[in-house]
Design a protein around this motif. Structure first.
Motif, PDB file in Angstrom:
ATOM      1  N   MET A   1     -10.065   0.065   2.391  1.00  0.00           N
ATOM      2  CA  MET A   1      -8.421  -0.130   2.426  1.00  0.00           C
ATOM      3  C   MET A   1      -7.924  -1.103   1.400  1.00  0.00           C
ATOM      4  SD  MET A   1      -5.540   0.861   4.716  1.00  0.00           S
ATOM      5  CE  MET A   1      -3.967   0.255   4.510  1.00  0.00           C
ATOM      6  N   THR A   2      -7.000  -0.434   0.539  1.00  0.00           N
ATOM      7  CA  THR A   2      -6.311  -1.265  -0.709  1.00  0.00           C
ATOM      8  C   THR A   2      -5.032  -1.608  -0.125  1.00  0.00           C
ATOM      9  OG1 THR A   2      -7.496   0.521  -2.105  1.00  0.00           O
ATOM     10  CG2 THR A   2      -5.692  -1.146  -3.139  1.00  0.00           C
ATOM     11  N   LYS A   4      -1.210  -2.546  -0.317  1.00  0.00           N
ATOM     12  CA  LYS A   4       0.088  -2.255  -1.034  1.00  0.00           C
ATOM     13  C   LYS A   4       0.901  -3.511  -1.309  1.00  0.00           C
ATOM     14  CE  LYS A   4       4.123   0.344  -0.058  1.00  0.00           C
ATOM     15  NZ  LYS A   4       4.730   1.337   1.024  1.00  0.00           N
ATOM     16  N   ARG A  18      16.506  -1.225   1.922  1.00  0.00           N
ATOM     17  CA  ARG A  18      14.979  -1.708   2.067  1.00  0.00           C
ATOM     18  C   ARG A  18      14.119  -1.069   1.186  1.00  0.00           C
ATOM     19  NH1 ARG A  18      12.570  -3.244   7.525  1.00  0.00           N
ATOM     20  NH2 ARG A  18      14.493  -3.732   8.192  1.00  0.00           N
ATOM     21  N   PHE A  19      14.164  -1.364   0.013  1.00  0.00           N
ATOM     22  CA  PHE A  19      13.199  -0.763  -0.799  1.00  0.00           C
ATOM     23  C   PHE A  19      12.752  -2.033  -1.916  1.00  0.00           C
ATOM     24  CE2 PHE A  19      17.057   0.366  -3.085  1.00  0.00           C
ATOM     25  CZ  PHE A  19      16.679  -0.064  -4.708  1.00  0.00           C
ATOM     26  N   SER A  20      11.487  -1.731  -2.525  1.00  0.00           N
ATOM     27  CA  SER A  20      10.911  -2.759  -3.129  1.00  0.00           C
ATOM     28  C   SER A  20      11.239  -2.312  -4.787  1.00  0.00           C
ATOM     29  CB  SER A  20       9.395  -2.915  -3.221  1.00  0.00           C
ATOM     30  OG  SER A  20       9.170  -3.157  -1.702  1.00  0.00           O
ATOM     31  N   VAL A  23       6.239  -1.417  -6.498  1.00  0.00           N
ATOM     32  CA  VAL A  23       4.878  -1.465  -5.505  1.00  0.00           C
ATOM     33  C   VAL A  23       3.538  -1.194  -6.301  1.00  0.00           C
ATOM     34  CG1 VAL A  23       5.969  -1.218  -3.364  1.00  0.00           C
ATOM     35  CG2 VAL A  23       5.294   0.964  -4.593  1.00  0.00           C
ATOM     36  N   LYS A  25      -0.617  -0.463  -5.492  1.00  0.00           N
ATOM     37  CA  LYS A  25      -1.783  -0.058  -4.625  1.00  0.00           C
ATOM     38  C   LYS A  25      -2.719   0.510  -5.565  1.00  0.00           C
ATOM     39  CE  LYS A  25      -2.351   2.000  -0.085  1.00  0.00           C
ATOM     40  NZ  LYS A  25      -1.853   2.896   0.865  1.00  0.00           N
ATOM     41  N   GLN A  30       4.227   1.648  -9.273  1.00  0.00           N
ATOM     42  CA  GLN A  30       5.501   2.457  -9.428  1.00  0.00           C
ATOM     43  C   GLN A  30       6.564   1.652  -9.497  1.00  0.00           C
ATOM     44  OE1 GLN A  30       6.329   6.071  -9.276  1.00  0.00           O
ATOM     45  NE2 GLN A  30       8.085   4.987 -10.077  1.00  0.00           N
TER      46      GLN A  30
ATOM     47  N   LEU B  29      -0.841  11.579  -2.537  1.00  0.00           N
ATOM     48  CA  LEU B  29      -0.339  12.650  -1.608  1.00  0.00           C
ATOM     49  C   LEU B  29       1.147  12.873  -2.215  1.00  0.00           C
ATOM     50  CD1 LEU B  29      -0.364  12.675   1.998  1.00  0.00           C
ATOM     51  CD2 LEU B  29       1.807  13.410   0.822  1.00  0.00           C
ATOM     52  N   TRP B  75       4.515   6.943   6.377  1.00  0.00           N
ATOM     53  CA  TRP B  75       5.526   5.911   5.391  1.00  0.00           C
ATOM     54  C   TRP B  75       4.811   4.781   4.841  1.00  0.00           C
ATOM     55  CZ3 TRP B  75       9.379   8.100   3.771  1.00  0.00           C
ATOM     56  CH2 TRP B  75       9.925   9.005   4.261  1.00  0.00           C
ATOM     57  N   ASP B  76       3.796   4.139   5.595  1.00  0.00           N
ATOM     58  CA  ASP B  76       3.205   2.673   5.109  1.00  0.00           C
ATOM     59  C   ASP B  76       2.518   3.125   3.715  1.00  0.00           C
ATOM     60  OD1 ASP B  76       3.893   0.328   6.351  1.00  0.00           O
ATOM     61  OD2 ASP B  76       2.423   0.782   7.908  1.00  0.00           O
ATOM     62  N   ASP B  77       2.027   4.377   3.286  1.00  0.00           N
ATOM     63  CA  ASP B  77       1.509   4.637   2.229  1.00  0.00           C
ATOM     64  C   ASP B  77       2.383   5.137   0.767  1.00  0.00           C
ATOM     65  OD1 ASP B  77      -1.020   4.301   3.323  1.00  0.00           O
ATOM     66  OD2 ASP B  77      -1.290   6.258   3.932  1.00  0.00           O
ATOM     67  N   ALA B  78       3.744   5.209   1.383  1.00  0.00           N
ATOM     68  CA  ALA B  78       4.533   5.692   0.454  1.00  0.00           C
ATOM     69  C   ALA B  78       4.864   4.698  -0.824  1.00  0.00           C
ATOM     70  CB  ALA B  78       6.081   6.023   1.073  1.00  0.00           C
ATOM     71  N   MET B  79       4.768   5.293  -2.216  1.00  0.00           N
ATOM     72  CA  MET B  79       4.886   4.349  -3.085  1.00  0.00           C
ATOM     73  C   MET B  79       6.265   4.540  -3.957  1.00  0.00           C
ATOM     74  SD  MET B  79       2.067   2.742  -3.616  1.00  0.00           S
ATOM     75  CE  MET B  79       1.925   2.283  -5.497  1.00  0.00           C
ATOM     76  N   ALA B 109       3.436  -2.295   5.681  1.00  0.00           N
ATOM     77  CA  ALA B 109       3.215  -2.553   4.395  1.00  0.00           C
ATOM     78  C   ALA B 109       4.610  -2.712   3.634  1.00  0.00           C
ATOM     79  CB  ALA B 109       2.547  -1.436   3.869  1.00  0.00           C
ATOM     80  N   ALA B 112       8.457   0.990   0.112  1.00  0.00           N
ATOM     81  CA  ALA B 112       8.139   1.590  -1.184  1.00  0.00           C
ATOM     82  C   ALA B 112       9.556   1.416  -2.264  1.00  0.00           C
ATOM     83  CB  ALA B 112       8.371   3.455  -0.972  1.00  0.00           C
ATOM     84  N   LEU B 132       6.098  10.145  -3.338  1.00  0.00           N
ATOM     85  CA  LEU B 132       4.574  10.100  -3.688  1.00  0.00           C
ATOM     86  C   LEU B 132       4.038   8.969  -2.944  1.00  0.00           C
ATOM     87  CD1 LEU B 132       2.391  10.616  -5.909  1.00  0.00           C
ATOM     88  CD2 LEU B 132       3.506   8.556  -7.072  1.00  0.00           C
ATOM     89  N   VAL B 134       0.172   6.929  -1.844  1.00  0.00           N
ATOM     90  CA  VAL B 134      -1.207   6.686  -2.340  1.00  0.00           C
ATOM     91  C   VAL B 134      -1.955   6.337  -0.848  1.00  0.00           C
ATOM     92  CG1 VAL B 134      -2.702   5.189  -3.646  1.00  0.00           C
ATOM     93  CG2 VAL B 134      -0.916   6.270  -4.530  1.00  0.00           C
ATOM     94  N   LEU B 135      -2.896   6.936  -0.518  1.00  0.00           N
ATOM     95  CA  LEU B 135      -3.715   6.641   0.735  1.00  0.00           C
ATOM     96  C   LEU B 135      -4.637   5.386   0.585  1.00  0.00           C
ATOM     97  CD1 LEU B 135      -2.647   9.426   1.114  1.00  0.00           C
ATOM     98  CD2 LEU B 135      -4.077   9.722   2.990  1.00  0.00           C
ATOM     99  N   GLY B 136      -4.601   4.512   1.705  1.00  0.00           N
ATOM    100  CA  GLY B 136      -5.590   3.223   1.421  1.00  0.00           C
ATOM    101  C   GLY B 136      -6.824   3.415   1.308  1.00  0.00           C
TER     102      GLY B 136
ATOM    103  N   MET C  79       0.064  18.606  -9.095  1.00  0.00           N
ATOM    104  CA  MET C  79       0.328  18.213  -7.588  1.00  0.00           C
ATOM    105  C   MET C  79       2.030  18.375  -7.385  1.00  0.00           C
ATOM    106  SD  MET C  79      -2.273  16.795  -6.295  1.00  0.00           S
ATOM    107  CE  MET C  79      -1.648  15.503  -4.998  1.00  0.00           C
TER     108      MET C  79
END
Lengths: 136, 136, 136
Positions: A1-2, A4, A18-20, A23, A25, A30, B29, B75-79, B109, B112, B132, B134-136, C79
Motif C-alpha cells: 500500500m502506497t 497518498k 475539500r480538495f488538495s 496529491v 501517490k 497530480q 483507473l 474515493w480514497d484512491d482518487a487523484m 486519505a 484528491a 483519475l 491510482v490504486l494502493g 485509458m
C-alpha cells in the motif's frame, strides 16, 4: 500500500472546497487547477497577481511549480500541462510567456505534452493550469 | 502484460459511443465523464436525476463511485477530480454539495486534486465529472 | 530513474510552443491535444484536413495514433480519450465517426474511457483530442 500524500505549499491560498492543491501517490503526482493568486495573506481573500495575462500566467506557473516541488518533483517530471484560457485571442501571447518561462527554467528533460482549450473561468481570472507528473 | 479491464456498473446507462464508463490497467483507473443520469431502465432513454444542480451533482458522484468500486477502488484512491460546470454562478453551490458529500464518505486519505472549468454540456445537463485514480 | 522521452512523429507540424506532441515515461504515455492538421509541408502553415467535422475528426485520430505508435503503443493501451468539440450539435455525428473508426481499428482490449465537452477552439478547428495511455 502506497500512501497518498496531500501537497499543500505553505504560501498557497486555502482551496475553496475539500480538495488538495496536489496529491502524490507512488510516482504519480497530480497538481490541481492553479490560478494566478498571490501567496495567501491572513484575513485577505485570494487575490490575482494582476489583471493581465502575463501577470496571471507567470503566477499560475509559479503556483504549479510550488506544488510540484512540495511533492519532491519539478517541471522535468511534468507529463501533461493543461492550459485553460478564456479567449482564443490570448493564445499567441500565452505561448510567448510560456516559452520564455520554460526557457528560463533550464530543464533537462523534453517538454511536457500540452492541451489548451478555451473555457469559462471565474470573473477576473484569465488562465488556469493543471499538471500530471510522473516521478523518475 | 497487464490486462486492461472495462468497468461497467450493471446499473449504468449504455454509453452513447464505443467507450467504457471506466477502465483499469494495473494500478491506474480512469473513470469516464459521468453525468447525473439515473440507473438505466430498459426501454427508457437516459434520464437525469432532476433539473437541479444538487440532484445532478449527487447522482454524478454516485455514478463515479460505482465505477471506482467496480474496479476495486474508491474515493480514497482518487487523484484528480475534473468537474465541468456550465455556469460560473454554480461554483459556490457545487462546492457546498461537494464538501458535504465528501464529508459523509468518511475518507481516510487526503482529498484528491481538482480542476473546475465552465464548458458547454448537452442540453439539460449542468455538471459532468471524471476521475483519475491510482490504486494502493 | 526512468527517462522521459519526447514523441514527435516526423510528419507532424511543429507545436506552436515549447511542448511535445507526446511524452512517455516508463509505462505512462501522454498525447498532447491533437487537431485535424494534415502532415506538415515545408514552408506551409499548419492546414486542417478540411472544413468538416468528419475530415477533422479522422485526421485528429490519425494524428493521435501516430504519437501513440511513436511511443511503441497504440489504441489498445489508451485509458482516457478527451474529446473537445465546439458545438453540442456535433455530438451525434462525432460519435458515429468515432465508432466507425474504432470498429475499423480491430482492437482487442476494451475501449478507453472518454469525456466530451464543448469549448472554444482556434478559428476553423472543430475538434481536439488528447489521450492518456498505459503501456502493457
Amino acid at each position: 500500500m502506497t500512501d497518498k500524500i496531500a501537497l499543500v505549499p505553505a504560501t498557497h491560498t486555502t482551496p475553496p472546497a475539500r480538495f488538495s492543491h496536489g496529491v502524490r501517490k507512488g510516482n504519480i503526482l497530480q497538481v490541481a487547477g492553479q490560478v494566478g493568486f498571490l501567496p495567501a495573506e491572513e484575513g485577505k481573500p485570494p487575490t490575482p497577481a494582476g489583471p493581465t495575462l502575463r501577470e496571471q500566467t507567470l503566477q499560475t506557473l509559479a503556483n504549479v511549480k510550488a506544488v510540484l516541488e512540495e511533492g519532491g518533483s519539478g517541471w522535468d517530471d511534468a507529463m501533461m500541462i493543461r492550459v485553460y484560457l478564456t479567449d482564443t485571442g490570448h493564445f499567441a501571447e500565452m505561448n510567448e510567456i510560456y516559452d520564455q518561462y520554460f526557457e528560463e527554467q533550464g530543464l533537462t528533460a523534453p517538454p511536457a505534452a500540452r492541451t489548451t482549450v478555451y473555457v469559462g473561468l471565474p470573473a477576473g481570472l484569465l488562465v488556469e493550469i493543471d499538471v500530471l507528473a510522473v516521478l523518475g
